[in-house]
Structure formats: C-alpha cells, structure tokens
Enzyme design. Structure first.
Site, PDB file in Angstrom:
ATOM      1  CB  VAL A  36       5.957  -7.408  -2.894  1.00 36.74           C
ATOM      2  CG1 VAL A  36       5.751  -8.100  -4.738  1.00 36.74           C
ATOM      3  CG2 VAL A  36       6.738  -6.812  -3.333  1.00 36.74           C
ATOM      4  CG  ASP A  37       6.464  -4.884   2.351  1.00 39.95           C
ATOM      5  OD1 ASP A  37       6.048  -6.193   3.172  1.00 39.95           O
ATOM      6  OD2 ASP A  37       7.595  -4.384   3.062  1.00 39.95           O
ATOM      7  CG  LEU A  38      -1.298  -4.162   1.260  1.00 39.21           C
ATOM      8  CD1 LEU A  38      -0.953  -2.577   1.064  1.00 39.21           C
ATOM      9  CD2 LEU A  38      -2.860  -4.391   0.413  1.00 39.21           C
ATOM     10  CG  ASN A  54       5.070  -0.334   3.325  1.00 39.50           C
ATOM     11  OD1 ASN A  54       5.712   0.415   3.403  1.00 39.50           O
ATOM     12  ND2 ASN A  54       5.039  -1.476   2.691  1.00 39.50           N
ATOM     13  NE  ARG A 112       4.765  -8.944   3.792  1.00 40.18           N
ATOM     14  CZ  ARG A 112       4.112  -8.548   4.720  1.00 40.18           C
ATOM     15  NH1 ARG A 112       2.980  -8.240   5.946  1.00 40.18           N
ATOM     16  NH2 ARG A 112       5.345  -8.224   6.281  1.00 40.18           N
TER      17      ARG A 112
END
Length: 236
Positions: A170-172, A176, A210
C-alpha cells in the site's frame, strides 16, 4: 514459522525468531541499551527515524511505528488496541516472514515488540539490515540514463514477482524499494498495513499508481521516462 516464540518482559510483549536470536529481552527496544554498548551505527530518514544497530544476529534496522498524515500531527505513535494479532508489529513481522519463506527479496524479521497502554499500544520492529542496499530514490537523479533504465527495469521485474505472489504493497515508493546496482539486486521493505492475498490486478495497478505519484513528487518531468523503464521490466 515454528521458530517464532513470544515472551513478556518489563511490560512489553515480544515476538522473535529463535533461529536468529536465541535470547532476547526488553533491552532490545531500549535506546540507552544500544547506546551504552556503542552499538548504534546510523539511521535512515522516514516517518520517524529508523536506527541501524549492531546486534548479536548482525546489523539490524530498528523501527518504531509512527503515525502519518493528519492523525500523526495529533497522535504521534499510539494505536487502538484490538488484540495482539491485529497490532501493526505482529502483522508486519508475520507478513515479512511469509514473503521471505516464499523466496521473495525482503529483510529477515528478527523481533517485534508491542507495549499495551490501556486502550492503546505502541510498537517496534527489528529486521536484519540488507547488504549494501540504498533507497531507489538515491539513484533517480543519476546522469547515467542507461544505467538507471537498467535499474528501473530490474525494479519493475521484482515488483511484478511480488504482485504475482499476491502482495498488495500500500505504500510502494522509491524509499521503500532498496537496490544494490552492483549486484543488480532489488528488495522491497516496509510492509506495514500490506496484505498477502490472491493476485489481484486492480490492487497491483493501484500500487503502481502510488509509485507513479511518488515519482512525480521527485521530478514530474522525468516521471514518464522512469515509469516506462519500470513497466518494461514489469512486463518482461
């Protein structure tokens, strides 16, 4: 996951891998403990600073969970208690272990810690530090466009492997995604709030969207070029 054990010490609940750490205590989540041993060897920026520490298992990354967004301005690091299995640390520890067991390039989880405080809790996670790895964002502004294209190609190929396994990251973003260009290796990190399900095209597409937004924040003029190289690897 048969090597995982749980213990309580000094008000903390700790989950750890006995294959990596035969013994552990609440001291592992006490900054003063590592400072006294001169074992704090650096840090990484982000939402709250992740510390690099020298542990008996090797160099590791210790991350305290911090809230982001508007909520984070009022509530720094507390989360609503809904049971141990629903805590951020427990879920991320176990998800990372699942991904590792499937042969995907992720850090090795060492220990997770939760400190219940009435209706709330705080949490921490310690993972092994990846060898000579740096965030992708550190390489995006390189003058060597050919080398960057090859790197983004490998990043796309690696992300597709995670999506094929059913990961919804969910936070690519470029922070990260860790890379080692000399070894042509790519890893994903930070699986807080992520899920492992059946492969899902819509979720995979939302992850890439994202990432595209994160590219645009760094350099809107180069976003299309970066994404093309990424997608070439993703489709390979």
């Amino acid at each position: 996951m048969s090597n995982f054990q749980q213990l309580k010490d000094k008000g903390l609940v700790i989950l750890y891998d006995t294959a990596q750490i035969p013994q552990i205590s609440a001291d592992w989540f006490d900054l003063n403990y590592w400072q006294t041993q001169q074992a704090v060897i650096g840090g990484a920026p982000g939402r709250g600073t992740s510390l690099f520490i020298e542990t008996p298992a090797g160099e590791a990354v210790w991350r305290h969970y911090h809230r982001g967004g508007l909520v984070g301005r009022c509530i720094k690091d507390s989360y609503v208690w809904q049971g141990l299995e629903k805590t951020r640390a427990w879920q991320e520890f176990k998800l990372t272990a699942q991904l590792l067991a499937r042969g995907l390039p992720v850090p090795t989880p060492l220990a997770a810690c939760v400190k219940p405080k009435g209706l709330f809790y705080t949490a921490d996670l310690i993972t092994l530090r990846l060898p000579a790895a740096q965030p992708l964002m550190d390489f995006l502004e390189t003058d060597n466009s050919s080398k960057l294209a090859d790197l983004l190609h490998q990043v796309g190929k690696t992300v597709q492997q995670f999506h094929a396994a059913g990961l919804n990251h969910v936070d690519l973003n470029p922070r990260n995604i860790l890379v080692n260009p000399s070894l042509n290796k790519v890893w994903l990190i930070d699986f807080d709030r992520c899920q492992l399900t059946k492969p899902n095209f819509k979720l995979a597409a939302s992850n890439i969207t994202r990432l595209e937004r994160a590219f645009a924040k760094l350099n809107a003029n180069k976003t299309k070029l970066w994404l093309q190289a990424f997608m070439a690897g993703y489709a390979s």
